[in-house]
Design a protein around this motif. Structure first.
Motif, mmCIF file in Angstrom:
data_model
loop_
_atom_site.group_PDB
_atom_site.id
_atom_site.type_symbol
_atom_site.label_atom_id
_atom_site.label_comp_id
_atom_site.label_asym_id
_atom_site.label_seq_id
_atom_site.Cartn_x
_atom_site.Cartn_y
_atom_site.Cartn_z
ATOM 1 N N ALA A 1 -6.513 -5.786 0.159
ATOM 2 C CA ALA A 1 -7.609 -5.704 -0.178
ATOM 3 C C ALA A 1 -7.637 -3.998 -0.424
ATOM 4 O O ALA A 1 -7.778 -2.933 0.959
ATOM 5 C CB ALA A 1 -9.080 -5.922 0.896
ATOM 6 N N LEU A 2 -8.540 -3.093 -1.335
ATOM 7 C CA LEU A 2 -9.245 -1.394 -0.605
ATOM 8 C C LEU A 2 -10.894 -1.635 -0.791
ATOM 9 O O LEU A 2 -11.514 -1.753 -1.615
ATOM 10 C CB LEU A 2 -8.475 -0.801 -1.820
ATOM 11 C CG LEU A 2 -9.024 0.576 -1.882
ATOM 12 C CD1 LEU A 2 -8.587 1.625 -0.925
ATOM 13 C CD2 LEU A 2 -8.640 1.182 -3.864
ATOM 14 N N VAL A 3 -10.164 -1.173 0.898
ATOM 15 C CA VAL A 3 -12.454 -0.605 1.252
ATOM 16 C C VAL A 3 -12.754 0.184 1.263
ATOM 17 O O VAL A 3 -12.190 0.925 1.801
ATOM 18 C CB VAL A 3 -12.104 -1.581 2.587
ATOM 19 C CG1 VAL A 3 -13.324 -1.718 2.767
ATOM 20 C CG2 VAL A 3 -11.981 -3.476 2.906
ATOM 21 N N GLY A 4 -13.684 0.443 0.748
ATOM 22 C CA GLY A 4 -14.914 1.362 0.882
ATOM 23 C C GLY A 4 -15.324 1.931 1.855
ATOM 24 O O GLY A 4 -15.344 2.219 3.132
ATOM 25 N N GLY A 5 -16.643 1.798 2.127
ATOM 26 C CA GLY A 5 -17.688 1.477 3.026
ATOM 27 C C GLY A 5 -17.244 0.965 4.008
ATOM 28 O O GLY A 5 -17.409 1.263 5.082
ATOM 29 N N ALA A 6 -17.168 -0.065 3.803
ATOM 30 C CA ALA A 6 -16.969 -0.912 5.067
ATOM 31 C C ALA A 6 -15.564 -0.024 6.142
ATOM 32 O O ALA A 6 -15.734 -0.647 7.436
ATOM 33 C CB ALA A 6 -16.679 -2.752 5.333
ATOM 34 N N TRP B 1 -18.550 -1.561 -11.710
ATOM 35 C CA TRP B 1 -19.793 -2.423 -11.222
ATOM 36 C C TRP B 1 -20.170 -2.924 -9.934
ATOM 37 O O TRP B 1 -20.713 -3.174 -8.915
ATOM 38 C CB TRP B 1 -20.173 -3.353 -12.328
ATOM 39 C CG TRP B 1 -19.225 -4.423 -12.290
ATOM 40 C CD1 TRP B 1 -18.038 -4.231 -13.080
ATOM 41 C CD2 TRP B 1 -19.068 -6.122 -11.684
ATOM 42 N NE1 TRP B 1 -17.517 -5.846 -13.463
ATOM 43 C CE2 TRP B 1 -17.792 -6.198 -12.359
ATOM 44 C CE3 TRP B 1 -19.549 -6.395 -10.755
ATOM 45 C CZ2 TRP B 1 -17.846 -7.452 -11.817
ATOM 46 C CZ3 TRP B 1 -19.552 -7.516 -10.094
ATOM 47 C CH2 TRP B 1 -18.267 -8.333 -10.968
ATOM 48 N N ALA B 2 -18.207 -3.288 -9.046
ATOM 49 C CA ALA B 2 -18.597 -3.691 -7.887
ATOM 50 C C ALA B 2 -18.871 -2.776 -6.453
ATOM 51 O O ALA B 2 -18.200 -3.231 -5.636
ATOM 52 C CB ALA B 2 -17.328 -4.990 -7.164
ATOM 53 N N ILE B 3 -18.299 -1.390 -6.473
ATOM 54 C CA ILE B 3 -17.602 -1.115 -5.469
ATOM 55 C C ILE B 3 -19.040 -0.387 -5.647
ATOM 56 O O ILE B 3 -19.868 0.825 -6.156
ATOM 57 C CB ILE B 3 -16.758 0.767 -6.889
ATOM 58 C CG1 ILE B 3 -15.293 -0.267 -6.748
ATOM 59 C CG2 ILE B 3 -16.561 1.418 -5.672
ATOM 60 C CD1 ILE B 3 -14.599 0.911 -7.889
ATOM 61 N N GLY B 4 -19.192 -0.210 -4.053
ATOM 62 C CA GLY B 4 -20.471 1.168 -3.881
ATOM 63 C C GLY B 4 -21.782 0.068 -3.926
ATOM 64 O O GLY B 4 -22.991 0.383 -3.527
ATOM 65 N N THR B 5 -21.888 -1.151 -4.552
ATOM 66 C CA THR B 5 -22.996 -1.733 -4.839
ATOM 67 C C THR B 5 -23.466 -2.764 -4.299
ATOM 68 O O THR B 5 -25.159 -3.640 -4.472
ATOM 69 C CB THR B 5 -23.098 -2.418 -6.277
ATOM 70 O OG1 THR B 5 -22.137 -3.454 -6.608
ATOM 71 C CG2 THR B 5 -22.165 -0.869 -7.639
HETATM 72 C C1 PEP Z 1 -12.886 1.929 -3.698
HETATM 73 O O1 PEP Z 1 -14.494 2.843 -3.119
HETATM 74 O O2 PEP Z 1 -11.965 1.922 -3.685
HETATM 75 C C2 PEP Z 1 -14.284 0.826 -3.172
HETATM 76 C C3 PEP Z 1 -13.960 -0.926 -3.023
HETATM 77 O O3 PEP Z 1 -15.902 0.667 -2.523
HETATM 78 P P1 PEP Z 1 -16.598 -0.175 -1.780
HETATM 79 O O4 PEP Z 1 -16.048 -0.920 -0.430
HETATM 80 O O5 PEP Z 1 -17.774 0.988 -0.254
HETATM 81 O O6 PEP Z 1 -16.870 -1.122 -2.530
#
Ligand code: PEP
Length: 248
Positions: A228-233, A169-173
């Motif tokens: 951290a595993l970082v998506g959008g940023a 619920w925290a991914i990309g939201t």
């Molecule tokens: C992800 O895709 O692993 C992720 C954490 O995405 P975001 O940082 O965009 O929430």
């Protein structure tokens, strides 16, 4: 020796050659990393070769976003762990919630992929995390425990395995777990790993889910958060660098 922090960028299905190589080149020139931080980018498979070239000679490592459990053969559209290693990868993300959702990946399947990754000399970043409904039902600890039990092999080591806790619920939201919730889950994962694996105390546990420059320092300061595993940023060099710098 303490655990080195790892900041990993997951570019997901984003980037064409021009912008992907520009981003990688900017990070190669300045990743923001001090000497005790590992930095990783995981571009889509089509960009592995040009991004490897752009990162050559830098401190930024390259990773894939998935691999097949088999080494080769009749698996149209798939990429093996050996192919990722051959393309210059040192890591591969496995069992991301988007793959668990979009491709029906199971814990057993993720475990098999991790075995293939480790056999090919890659570090497997095994992703786990509960859905919002599971958290609302108070089942998040048991859900993640089951994912760890099913996805992480009994002989996993700190040298070949990283765990990423990513509440779905925290991914990309734009929503992040609170520091207290992150601390509770990371302590839970640490205890599970330490109980079962010889080097469970040394395996890095990353947090993922809307990590941004504005919240990274607070999250990185939480006990048992090893990066951290970082998506959008991770798609903006300056934001990704700022997250790397937040490790201190
Ligand atoms: C992800 O895709 O692993 C992720 C954490 O995405 P975001 O940082 O965009 O929430």
């Amino acid at each position: 020796m303490g655990r080195r922090k790892l900041i990993a960028g997951n570019w997901k299905m984003n980037g064409l050659r021009a912008d992907g190589t520009a981003l990688a080149g900017a990070l190669a020139a300045d990743s923001g990393a001090g000497s005790d931080v590992d930095v990783l980018v995981c571009p889509p498979a089509t960009l592995l070769a040009p991004v490897a070239d752009a990162l050559a000679g830098s401190r930024v490592a390259l990773g894939g976003q998935d691999c097949h459990a088999k080494a080769s053969g009749a698996h149209t559209g798939d990429v093996s762990a050996a192919m990722l290693a051959d393309a210059g990868c040192a890591y591969v993300i496995l069992g991301h919630s988007e793959r668990r959702q979009d491709h029906g990946e199971t814990d057993a399947g993720v475990r098999a992929k991790a075995a293939a990754a480790r056999a090919a000399g890659l570090v497997a970043i095994v992703c786990v995390g509960e859905t919002e409904a599971e958290r609302m039902a108070g089942r998040h600890l048991e859900v993640v425990a089951a994912q760890i039990a099913g996805s992480v092999a009994d002989d996993a080591t700190a040298a070949d395995t990283v765990v990423a806790y990513e509440p779905v619920w925290a991914i990309g939201t734009g929503r992040t777990a609170t520091s207290d919730d992150i601390a509770a889950m990371h302590a839970h994962i640490r205890a599970l790993l330490a109980r079962r694996l010889a080097s469970g105390g040394d395996i890095r546990i990353l947090y993922g889910g809307s990590v941004k420059p504005g919240n990274a320092a607070e999250i990185m300061a939480v006990a048992d958060v090893d990066g951290a595993l970082v998506g959008g940023a991770s798609l903006k060099a300056e934001d990704f660098r700022a997250i790397v710098r937040s490790c201190g």
